[in-house]
Write a protein that holds these residues in place. Structure first.
Motif, mmCIF file in Angstrom:
data_model
loop_
_atom_site.group_PDB
_atom_site.id
_atom_site.type_symbol
_atom_site.label_atom_id
_atom_site.label_comp_id
_atom_site.label_asym_id
_atom_site.label_seq_id
_atom_site.Cartn_x
_atom_site.Cartn_y
_atom_site.Cartn_z
ATOM 1 N N GLU A 3 -2.147 32.130 4.504
ATOM 2 C CA GLU A 3 -2.903 32.266 3.265
ATOM 3 C C GLU A 3 -2.408 31.214 2.279
ATOM 4 O OE1 GLU A 3 -2.688 36.222 1.781
ATOM 5 O OE2 GLU A 3 -3.488 37.127 3.616
ATOM 6 N N GLY A 4 -3.156 30.135 2.159
ATOM 7 C CA GLY A 4 -2.734 29.044 1.296
ATOM 8 C C GLY A 4 -3.794 28.670 0.290
ATOM 9 N N THR A 5 -3.360 28.193 -0.873
ATOM 10 C CA THR A 5 -4.274 27.797 -1.939
ATOM 11 C C THR A 5 -3.919 26.400 -2.435
ATOM 12 O OG1 THR A 5 -4.531 30.098 -2.668
ATOM 13 C CG2 THR A 5 -5.170 28.377 -4.221
ATOM 14 N N ILE A 6 -4.918 25.527 -2.504
ATOM 15 C CA ILE A 6 -4.783 24.214 -3.131
ATOM 16 C C ILE A 6 -5.356 24.333 -4.535
ATOM 17 C CG2 ILE A 6 -5.301 21.767 -2.973
ATOM 18 C CD1 ILE A 6 -3.681 22.753 -0.611
ATOM 19 N N MET A 41 0.844 -1.188 0.000
ATOM 20 C CA MET A 41 0.000 0.000 0.000
ATOM 21 C C MET A 41 0.881 1.240 0.000
ATOM 22 S SD MET A 41 -3.047 1.002 2.670
ATOM 23 C CE MET A 41 -4.074 2.439 2.394
ATOM 24 N N LYS A 42 0.593 2.176 -0.873
ATOM 25 C CA LYS A 42 1.404 3.374 -1.023
ATOM 26 C C LYS A 42 1.279 4.267 0.212
ATOM 27 C CE LYS A 42 2.333 7.141 -4.239
ATOM 28 N NZ LYS A 42 1.925 7.800 -5.493
ATOM 29 N N GLU A 43 2.432 4.728 0.682
ATOM 30 C CA GLU A 43 2.441 5.586 1.869
ATOM 31 C C GLU A 43 1.853 6.952 1.536
ATOM 32 O OE1 GLU A 43 5.609 7.428 5.141
ATOM 33 O OE2 GLU A 43 6.314 6.187 3.458
ATOM 34 N N GLN A 44 1.022 7.466 2.444
ATOM 35 C CA GLN A 44 0.429 8.790 2.269
ATOM 36 C C GLN A 44 1.219 9.813 3.067
ATOM 37 O OE1 GLN A 44 -3.718 8.422 3.366
ATOM 38 N NE2 GLN A 44 -4.301 7.777 1.323
ATOM 39 N N TYR A 45 1.527 10.922 2.422
ATOM 40 C CA TYR A 45 2.310 11.967 3.047
ATOM 41 C C TYR A 45 1.402 13.088 3.539
ATOM 42 C CZ TYR A 45 6.239 9.623 0.829
ATOM 43 O OH TYR A 45 7.165 8.693 0.442
ATOM 44 N N ASN A 46 1.947 13.907 4.400
ATOM 45 C CA ASN A 46 1.248 15.095 4.883
ATOM 46 C C ASN A 46 1.578 16.284 3.989
ATOM 47 O OD1 ASN A 46 0.199 13.669 7.105
ATOM 48 N ND2 ASN A 46 2.002 14.130 8.347
ATOM 49 N N LEU A 47 0.655 17.240 3.963
ATOM 50 C CA LEU A 47 0.872 18.496 3.251
ATOM 51 C C LEU A 47 0.699 19.634 4.233
ATOM 52 C CD1 LEU A 47 1.202 20.266 0.695
ATOM 53 C CD2 LEU A 47 -1.280 20.082 0.367
ATOM 54 N N SER A 48 1.690 20.519 4.280
ATOM 55 C CA SER A 48 1.637 21.657 5.199
ATOM 56 C C SER A 48 2.024 22.925 4.457
ATOM 57 C CB SER A 48 2.582 21.429 6.379
ATOM 58 O OG SER A 48 2.512 22.508 7.291
ATOM 59 N N LEU A 49 1.166 23.944 4.548
ATOM 60 C CA LEU A 49 1.447 25.261 3.972
ATOM 61 C C LEU A 49 1.461 26.285 5.098
ATOM 62 C CD1 LEU A 49 -0.865 25.294 0.798
ATOM 63 C CD2 LEU A 49 1.604 24.936 0.862
ATOM 64 N N ASN A 50 2.565 27.031 5.184
ATOM 65 C CA ASN A 50 2.693 28.048 6.217
ATOM 66 C C ASN A 50 2.996 29.398 5.581
ATOM 67 O OD1 ASN A 50 2.611 26.444 8.849
ATOM 68 N ND2 ASN A 50 4.178 25.332 7.700
ATOM 69 N N SER A 107 -0.323 21.864 -5.410
ATOM 70 C CA SER A 107 -1.242 21.085 -6.232
ATOM 71 C C SER A 107 -2.083 20.189 -5.340
ATOM 72 C CB SER A 107 -0.456 20.243 -7.240
ATOM 73 O OG SER A 107 0.421 19.367 -6.571
ATOM 74 N N GLY A 108 -3.135 19.652 -5.879
ATOM 75 C CA GLY A 108 -3.988 18.757 -5.115
ATOM 76 C C GLY A 108 -3.378 17.373 -5.028
ATOM 77 N N GLY A 109 -4.203 16.403 -4.649
ATOM 78 C CA GLY A 109 -3.715 15.044 -4.546
ATOM 79 C C GLY A 109 -4.286 14.333 -3.346
ATOM 80 N N THR A 110 -3.700 13.182 -3.018
ATOM 81 C CA THR A 110 -4.125 12.373 -1.882
ATOM 82 C C THR A 110 -3.070 12.449 -0.791
ATOM 83 O OG1 THR A 110 -5.342 10.880 -3.345
ATOM 84 C CG2 THR A 110 -4.812 10.073 -1.142
ATOM 85 N N TYR A 111 -3.512 12.828 0.384
ATOM 86 C CA TYR A 111 -2.606 12.999 1.516
ATOM 87 C C TYR A 111 -3.232 12.393 2.766
ATOM 88 C CZ TYR A 111 -0.309 16.482 -1.457
ATOM 89 O OH TYR A 111 0.331 17.122 -2.484
ATOM 90 N N LYS A 112 -2.392 12.228 3.791
ATOM 91 C CA LYS A 112 -2.925 11.817 5.080
ATOM 92 C C LYS A 112 -3.537 13.014 5.786
ATOM 93 C CE LYS A 112 -1.812 9.517 9.444
ATOM 94 N NZ LYS A 112 -3.027 8.681 9.377
#
Length: 235
Positions: free
Chosen positions: A28-31, A1-10, A16-21
């Protein structure tokens, strides 16, 4: 099973979008596309230029979702705007929830305001504030406490429907705080500060400051505070 990563914007930035944990935005962040994650948290001002699918959505501040929203749990302290349809099991809002299409849920608890351009369907709907629903509000139990002026809904349907108005915290505020509806239909109905064309139910009680065109009831009808009811009849 592919590992899911975290996304953090500060701060200020985009991704870009995608699948994350877990997805976390601080500042002020934009996906830029669809996002699929376990937890979506935003603090500040954020935008998703696509759909959001998440087990948990938490908003502190202001968030705009330009697509659909699908989630098990949504908690808002601030403002959440969704352009597309919303499907959430449990919703708790302290602020404003603005939905561009239909809203489907189980438990909806709003303190503040909600605007739905379409239908709202739930098992339990609780509101302390104001609402604007262009079509129908349909829920098993509906409990509305009016705080704002000029709440509007085309139709209300449910088993138990209660509409009340609590006195304002501000001594010099205007009288205000009416609910406007074309049709209100349910089993047990109690209304205050409501203007409706037709009220239809099994047991209907009209409280203070109502203006009703026709009350149609099966078992009991009471005009407790001599509100304006143009016509009433047992059916």
């Amino acid at each position: 099973m592919k590992e899911q990563y975290n996304l953090s914007l500060n701060g200020s930035g985009n991704s870009s979008g995608g699948t994350y944990k877990n997805v976390k935005i601080c500042g002020e962040g934009t996906i830029l596309d669809d996002i699929d994650c376990d937890a979506f948290k935003t603090y500040g001002a954020s935008e998703v230029q696509g759909n959001v699918k998440a087990h948990m959505v938490t908003v502190f501040g202001e968030t705009k979702i330009r697509g659909d929203l699908h989630s098990e749990n949504v908690k808002v302290n601030g403002n959440l705007e969704v352009s597309g349809p919303v499907e959430v099991k449990r919703t708790k809002v302290r602020g404003m929830f603005d939905i561009g299409e239909n809203f489907t849920g189980e438990e909806i608890d709003i303190t503040g305001g909600i605007s739905v351009k379409g239908n709202l369907e739930a098992e339990n709907f609780t509101l302390n504030g104001g609402l604007t629903i262009t079509d129908m509000l349909n829920a098993g139990n509906i409990n509305i406490i009016l705080r704002y002026e000029h709440s509007n809904v085309k139709e209300i349907g449910g088993e138990k429907i209660t509409v009340q108005k609590k006195s304002s915290f501000f001594p010099f505020s205007k009288h205000g705080g009416y609910l406007h509806a074309n049709l209100i239909e349910g089993d047990e109905i109690y209304l205050e500060y409501t203007k409706a064309d037709v009220v239809r139910g099994n047991n209907v009680t009209i409280g203070p400051e109502c203006e009703i065109g026709v009350v149609e009831y099966h078992e009991s009808y009471k005009n407790a505070d001599q509100s304006i009811v143009k016509e009433y009849k047992q059916i």
